[in-house]
Design a protein around this motif. Structure first.
Motif, PDB file in Angstrom:
ATOM      1  N   UNK A   1       0.814  -1.211   0.000  1.00 50.71           N
ATOM      2  CA  UNK A   1       0.000   0.000   0.000  1.00 50.71           C
ATOM      3  C   UNK A   1       0.852   1.266   0.000  1.00 50.71           C
ATOM      4  N   UNK A   2       1.885   1.304   0.844  1.00 47.08           N
ATOM      5  CA  UNK A   2       2.680   2.517   0.965  1.00 47.08           C
ATOM      6  C   UNK A   2       3.500   2.793  -0.292  1.00 47.08           C
ATOM      7  N   UNK A   3       3.901   1.748  -0.988  1.00 42.79           N
ATOM      8  CA  UNK A   3       4.599   1.942  -2.256  1.00 42.79           C
ATOM      9  C   UNK A   3       3.665   2.622  -3.254  1.00 42.79           C
ATOM     10  N   UNK A   4       2.438   2.129  -3.348  1.00 43.34           N
ATOM     11  CA  UNK A   4       1.465   2.722  -4.272  1.00 43.34           C
ATOM     12  C   UNK A   4       1.141   4.160  -3.864  1.00 43.34           C
ATOM     13  N   UNK A   5       1.052   4.402  -2.560  1.00 43.75           N
ATOM     14  CA  UNK A   5       0.743   5.743  -2.061  1.00 43.75           C
ATOM     15  C   UNK A   5       1.850   6.727  -2.443  1.00 43.75           C
ATOM     16  N   UNK A   6       3.100   6.310  -2.267  1.00 43.68           N
ATOM     17  CA  UNK A   6       4.225   7.170  -2.650  1.00 43.68           C
ATOM     18  C   UNK A   6       4.194   7.455  -4.148  1.00 43.68           C
ATOM     19  N   UNK A   7       3.984   6.418  -4.937  1.00 46.19           N
ATOM     20  CA  UNK A   7       3.999   6.573  -6.391  1.00 46.19           C
ATOM     21  C   UNK A   7       2.851   7.454  -6.870  1.00 46.19           C
ATOM     22  N   UNK A   8       1.675   7.300  -6.281  1.00 51.13           N
ATOM     23  CA  UNK A   8       0.512   8.068  -6.732  1.00 51.13           C
ATOM     24  C   UNK A   8       0.691   9.566  -6.493  1.00 51.13           C
ATOM     25  N   UNK A   9       1.476   9.932  -5.507  1.00 54.61           N
ATOM     26  CA  UNK A   9       1.694  11.339  -5.206  1.00 54.61           C
ATOM     27  C   UNK A   9       2.751  11.993  -6.064  1.00 54.61           C
ATOM     28  N   UNK A  10       3.447  11.210  -6.885  1.00 56.09           N
ATOM     29  CA  UNK A  10       4.495  11.760  -7.746  1.00 56.09           C
ATOM     30  C   UNK A  10       4.279  11.431  -9.222  1.00 56.09           C
ATOM     31  N   UNK A  11       3.232  10.699  -9.509  1.00 54.68           N
ATOM     32  CA  UNK A  11       3.005  10.227 -10.875  1.00 54.68           C
ATOM     33  C   UNK A  11       2.843  11.391 -11.855  1.00 54.68           C
ATOM     34  N   UNK A  12       3.278  11.187 -13.078  1.00 51.00           N
ATOM     35  CA  UNK A  12       3.101  12.196 -14.117  1.00 51.00           C
ATOM     36  C   UNK A  12       1.670  12.179 -14.637  1.00 51.00           C
ATOM     37  N   UNK A  13       1.307  13.188 -15.381  1.00 51.75           N
ATOM     38  CA  UNK A  13      -0.086  13.363 -15.818  1.00 51.75           C
ATOM     39  C   UNK A  13      -0.595  12.189 -16.631  1.00 51.75           C
ATOM     40  N   UNK A  14       0.275  11.583 -17.431  1.00 52.74           N
ATOM     41  CA  UNK A  14      -0.180  10.508 -18.308  1.00 52.74           C
ATOM     42  C   UNK A  14      -0.393   9.179 -17.590  1.00 52.74           C
ATOM     43  N   UNK A  15       0.087   9.053 -16.351  1.00 55.15           N
ATOM     44  CA  UNK A  15      -0.088   7.763 -15.665  1.00 55.15           C
ATOM     45  C   UNK A  15      -0.818   7.881 -14.328  1.00 55.15           C
ATOM     46  N   UNK A  16      -1.097   9.097 -13.881  1.00 53.67           N
ATOM     47  CA  UNK A  16      -1.733   9.231 -12.576  1.00 53.67           C
ATOM     48  C   UNK A  16      -3.093   8.540 -12.536  1.00 53.67           C
ATOM     49  N   UNK A  17      -3.732   8.447 -13.691  1.00 59.52           N
ATOM     50  CA  UNK A  17      -5.030   7.768 -13.745  1.00 59.52           C
ATOM     51  C   UNK A  17      -4.957   6.312 -13.357  1.00 59.52           C
ATOM     52  N   UNK A  18      -3.787   5.691 -13.467  1.00 52.55           N
ATOM     53  CA  UNK A  18      -3.645   4.278 -13.098  1.00 52.55           C
ATOM     54  C   UNK A  18      -3.909   4.046 -11.611  1.00 52.55           C
ATOM     55  N   UNK A  19      -3.762   5.104 -10.823  1.00 48.77           N
ATOM     56  CA  UNK A  19      -3.922   4.974  -9.374  1.00 48.77           C
ATOM     57  C   UNK A  19      -5.317   5.380  -8.895  1.00 48.77           C
ATOM     58  N   UNK A  20      -6.153   5.882  -9.807  1.00 46.64           N
ATOM     59  CA  UNK A  20      -7.466   6.374  -9.398  1.00 46.64           C
ATOM     60  C   UNK A  20      -8.454   5.265  -9.068  1.00 46.64           C
ATOM     61  N   UNK A  21      -8.165   4.050  -9.534  1.00 43.17           N
ATOM     62  CA  UNK A  21      -9.048   2.924  -9.208  1.00 43.17           C
ATOM     63  C   UNK A  21      -8.381   1.946  -8.248  1.00 43.17           C
ATOM     64  N   UNK A  22      -7.399   2.459  -7.487  1.00 42.14           N
ATOM     65  CA  UNK A  22      -6.688   1.614  -6.514  1.00 42.14           C
ATOM     66  C   UNK A  22      -7.675   1.060  -5.489  1.00 42.14           C
ATOM     67  N   UNK A  23      -7.469  -0.169  -5.018  1.00 41.02           N
ATOM     68  CA  UNK A  23      -8.376  -0.738  -4.013  1.00 41.02           C
ATOM     69  C   UNK A  23      -8.353  -0.001  -2.673  1.00 41.02           C
ATOM     70  N   UNK A  24      -7.335   0.807  -2.417  1.00 40.99           N
ATOM     71  CA  UNK A  24      -7.265   1.529  -1.146  1.00 40.99           C
ATOM     72  C   UNK A  24      -7.696   2.983  -1.339  1.00 40.99           C
ATOM     73  N   UNK A  25      -8.580   3.452  -0.458  1.00 39.70           N
ATOM     74  CA  UNK A  25      -9.109   4.797  -0.566  1.00 39.70           C
ATOM     75  C   UNK A  25      -8.065   5.882  -0.426  1.00 39.70           C
ATOM     76  N   UNK A  26      -7.062   5.675   0.418  1.00 40.08           N
ATOM     77  CA  UNK A  26      -6.039   6.703   0.611  1.00 40.08           C
ATOM     78  C   UNK A  26      -5.200   6.883  -0.649  1.00 40.08           C
ATOM     79  N   UNK A  27      -4.936   5.795  -1.336  1.00 34.41           N
ATOM     80  CA  UNK A  27      -4.184   5.896  -2.585  1.00 34.41           C
ATOM     81  C   UNK A  27      -5.024   6.627  -3.631  1.00 34.41           C
TER      82      UNK A  27
END
Length: 262
Positions: free
Chosen positions: A215-241
């Protein structure tokens, strides 16, 4: 005010056992001059703090006690003696003494302690040794020594630690590695290492962590993702991500708007 309650918390005693014998002490003249004090400032005492007070008051006497029978006296004397007399202690049988050497010896002499049998001594050596002299310690048997090496090793050699068997060493390497060497740790088996990589990897490459098991790896990545890939984290199973990804998308949107309006 110096009272027994404040400084004589441990009963005075000779380092060999039994009471102090000021009459037989080679520095008994100092007692008459009130330059030492049993139970407080004394090099015969078993208590290291009192020995340290003695040499702090009389650093000029340290050299003559570098071969003393009590390891605490040798170690504390080594802290106060001039460095020119310290190489003779490199093979001292006690690591406490050699540790003082690792903290004080000049670089040329410090090289002789790279293979010291005690890990704490080698850690201090790795802290002080010139970075270009650290390569022989890359394969040290102790992971904490290698972790210290990873913090200071020249960047060109740092990739050699990216496959270290210990996660702490790999994490230290990940804090300094640059691309493309950093990419080798994207799939590291330890989540702490991957989390560090997620904190440093270029934004467009963070999509590799969108399905990371941690979870924390995904959380870190979602906060730094570029515009073209940030959408990959919008359907994450965890609400905080998902929330962090949404904030990141808003942030990127504002930047784009400001750039267009500017």
């Amino acid at each position: 005010m110096n009272t027994a309650a404040t400084w004589n918390d441990i009963p005075a005693g000779h380092w060999q056992g039994g009471p102090l014998d000021c009459a037989s002490c080679e520095h008994r003249d100092l007692l008459a001059q009130q330059a030492c004090e049993p139970g407080r400032v004394c090099m015969q005492d078993a208590y290291a703090r009192r020995v340290d007070r003695f040499f702090a008051c009389h650093p000029g006497l340290a050299v003559q006690h570098l071969q003393h029978g009590y390891f605490e006296v040798r170690a504390i004397a080594a802290r106060h003696a001039d460095v020119f007399h310290l190489p003779g202690l490199i093979n001292d049988p006690d690591e406490t003494v050699r540790l003082q050497l690792a903290l004080r010896l000049p670089q040329r002499q410090l090289l002789r302690l790279r293979e010291d049998p005690h890990r704490e001594v080698r850690i201090r050596v790795a802290q002080r040794l010139a970075p270009e002299q650290l390569a022989p310690m890359l394969r040290d048997a102790d992971y904490q020594v290698r972790a210290m090496v990873a913090r200071r090793l020249p960047a060109a050699l740092l990739p050699l630690l990216a496959r270290d068997p210990d996660a702490q060493v790999r994490q230290e390497a990940a804090r300094r590695l640059e691309m493309p060497a950093l990419w080798e740790l994207v799939n590291d088996r330890d989540p702490d290492v991957r989390r560090t990589v997620a904190q440093r990897l270029p934004g467009p490459l963070l999509g590799s962590f969108a399905r990371d098991a941690d979870l924390l790896v995904r959380w870190e990545a979602s906060g730094r993702a570029s515009e073209d890939i940030v959408g990959l984290f919008l359907d994450d199973p965890d609400g905080e991500v998902r929330e962090r990804a949404a904030q990141r998308r808003l942030e990127l949107g504002r930047r784009t708007e400001e750039a267009c309006n500017g």
